[in-house]
Enzyme design. Structure first.
Site, mmCIF file in Angstrom:
data_model
loop_
_atom_site.group_PDB
_atom_site.id
_atom_site.type_symbol
_atom_site.label_atom_id
_atom_site.label_comp_id
_atom_site.label_asym_id
_atom_site.label_seq_id
_atom_site.Cartn_x
_atom_site.Cartn_y
_atom_site.Cartn_z
ATOM 1 C CB SER A 129 -5.500 2.151 6.105
ATOM 2 O OG SER A 129 -6.718 2.582 6.601
ATOM 3 C CD GLU A 131 -10.257 6.769 5.806
ATOM 4 O OE1 GLU A 131 -10.853 6.395 6.782
ATOM 5 O OE2 GLU A 131 -10.584 7.819 5.448
ATOM 6 C CE1 TYR A 155 -3.260 7.345 7.220
ATOM 7 C CE2 TYR A 155 -5.319 6.179 6.723
ATOM 8 C CZ TYR A 155 -3.971 6.174 7.085
ATOM 9 O OH TYR A 155 -3.776 4.979 7.754
#
Ligand code: NAP
Ligand code: F7E
Length: 333
Positions: A129, A131, A155
């Site tokens: 991701s 992220e 996460y």
């Protein structure tokens, strides 16, 4: 000729459901893991329309339960494995950091170790991701495969672990494992607690007089939003390559949450500022401010070419919710 076998963890997620459709069209035999839920109807809502296809098979499993993964791998010995299962909500990962680390981080290791023991020649896609980059941005304003990773959420930290351990398994054991570093991707099937579908659903409801206000967090964060259908094709392309590698998938354009609100509300002849209020509970303890990805590598090497724009993706989501409420006999004015 025998159909190719594929295993999708998290088949009932947004991406899992589109990937299952995509692979069924290519005549794969598709196996998917579902998580047991006390309301059994919600276990497979996003793939209900595929259940009658004789090439689809569902199995109970959980990434935190390695024995369940070994049982399935022994049964199928898949040609391709797409690891999409995760606790994927960034803000909720601050509420449940340990659970998120166990599923989104250690869960990947459980799966890789099971594959190494039972089916080491399977090709593996790991759902990484944007992220993972945290607030690192290259000088030209983009994030790419070489951008440093210093995540700013539990996460993101769990995903960096999964990214690193899958590269370690590839290098140590010669397994075929590719990471797709995917930027935000959305659709009418997106969970309605992610910002795009939350805004679109609420705007349609406000237009219909079903709610007054929409409560949001940070309106100034920017994201690079693409469509999930385009991104599942990228996952498949990565596993058709001759050698495993890691690829960024993004549109290369970013918009703020505010711009997203402005567009969606104006498509419904509404002015967003009359309906939005800020609620602190939607803010994150640490925010990832800006994301914009450079997908040149996957475009050049694998020929990936996304079809949706920011606007066409949001228009499809608006249409979905308008139709949804029309079917419920709520008249659109
Ligand atoms: P999603 O809609 O949240 O789907 C996640 C799936 O994982 C769901 O089917 C969920 O089951 C399942 N799952 C959750 N915990 C599990 C566990 N312990 N064991 C087995 N399955 C479990 O996510 P998505 O948007 O499709 O994303 C797919 C993957 O890509 C995720 O790994 C996500 O982190 C990653 N990713 C997503 C984006 C994005 O913008 N969408 C961007 C980059 C990376 P239930 O349906 O029963 O909850
Ligand atoms: O937030 C802001 C919020 O939750 C987007 C996941 O798929 O993409 C996703 O993570 C932005 C953030 O997605 C609200 O602060 C404002 O800046 O839709 P989101 P995300 O956190 O970017 C990455 C790539 C993944 O890998 C993840 O799995 O919107 N925002 N107000 C809000 N966000 C939410 N959810 N709710 C609000 O009320």
């Amino acid at each position: 000729m025998m159909n190719k076998n594929v295993l999708i963890t998290g088949i009932n997620g947004q991406d899992g459901s589109y990937l299952a459709e995509f692979l069924l069209e290519k005549d794969y035999e598709v196996w998917g893991t579902v998580k047991r839920n006390s309301v059994s109807e919600t276990q497979s809502t996003r793939i209900e329309h595929l259940r009658s296809n004789k090439l689809i098979n569902l199995e109970y499993a959980d990434l935190t339960d390695m024995a369940s993964l070994i049982r399935i791998l022994n049964k199928i010995k898949p040609d391709e494995i797409y690891n999409l299962a995760a606790q994927s909500h960034v803000r909720i990962s601050f509420d449940q950091p340990i659970y998120t680390a166990n599923v989104t981080g250690i869960g990947t290791l459980n799966l890789l170790e099971a594959i190494r023991m039972v089916s080491p020649t399977s090709k593996i896609y790991q759902a990484s991701s944007s992220e993972m980059f945290g607030n690192n941005i290259d000088n030209d304003g983009f994030q790419r495969e070489t951008t440093p990773m210093t995540p700013v959420s539990p996460y993101g930290c769990a995903k960096v672990f999964s990214y690193n351990i899958s590269r370690n398994y590839k290098n140590s054991y010669g397994m075929f494992i590719s990471n797709g570093i995917l930027f935000n991707h959305e659709s009418p099937r997106r969970g309605t607690n992610f910002v795009t579908n939350k805004i679109v659903k609420a705007a349609v409801r406000i237009k219909l007089g079903l709610q007054d206000k929409l409560y949001l967090g940070n309106l100034d964060a920017t994201r690079d939003w693409g469509h999930a259908k385009d991104y599942v094709e990228a996952m498949w392309l990565m596993l058709q390559a001759d050698t495993p590698d890691d690829y960024v998938c993004a549109t290369g354009k970013s918009h703020s949450v505010r711009e997203l609100c402005e567009y969606v509300f104006s498509q419904l002849d509404l002015f967003y500022l009359e309906h939005i209020e800020i609620n602190k509970k939607h803010l994150r303890p640490e925010e990832l401010r800006d994301l914009k990805g450079d997908a040149s590598k996957i475009k050049k090497e694998l020929g990936w070419c996304p079809k949706y724009t920011f606007e066409s993706m949001l228009d499809e989501m608006i249409e979905y919710w308008k139709t949804y409420y029309k079917q419920k006999d709520i008249i659109y004015v």
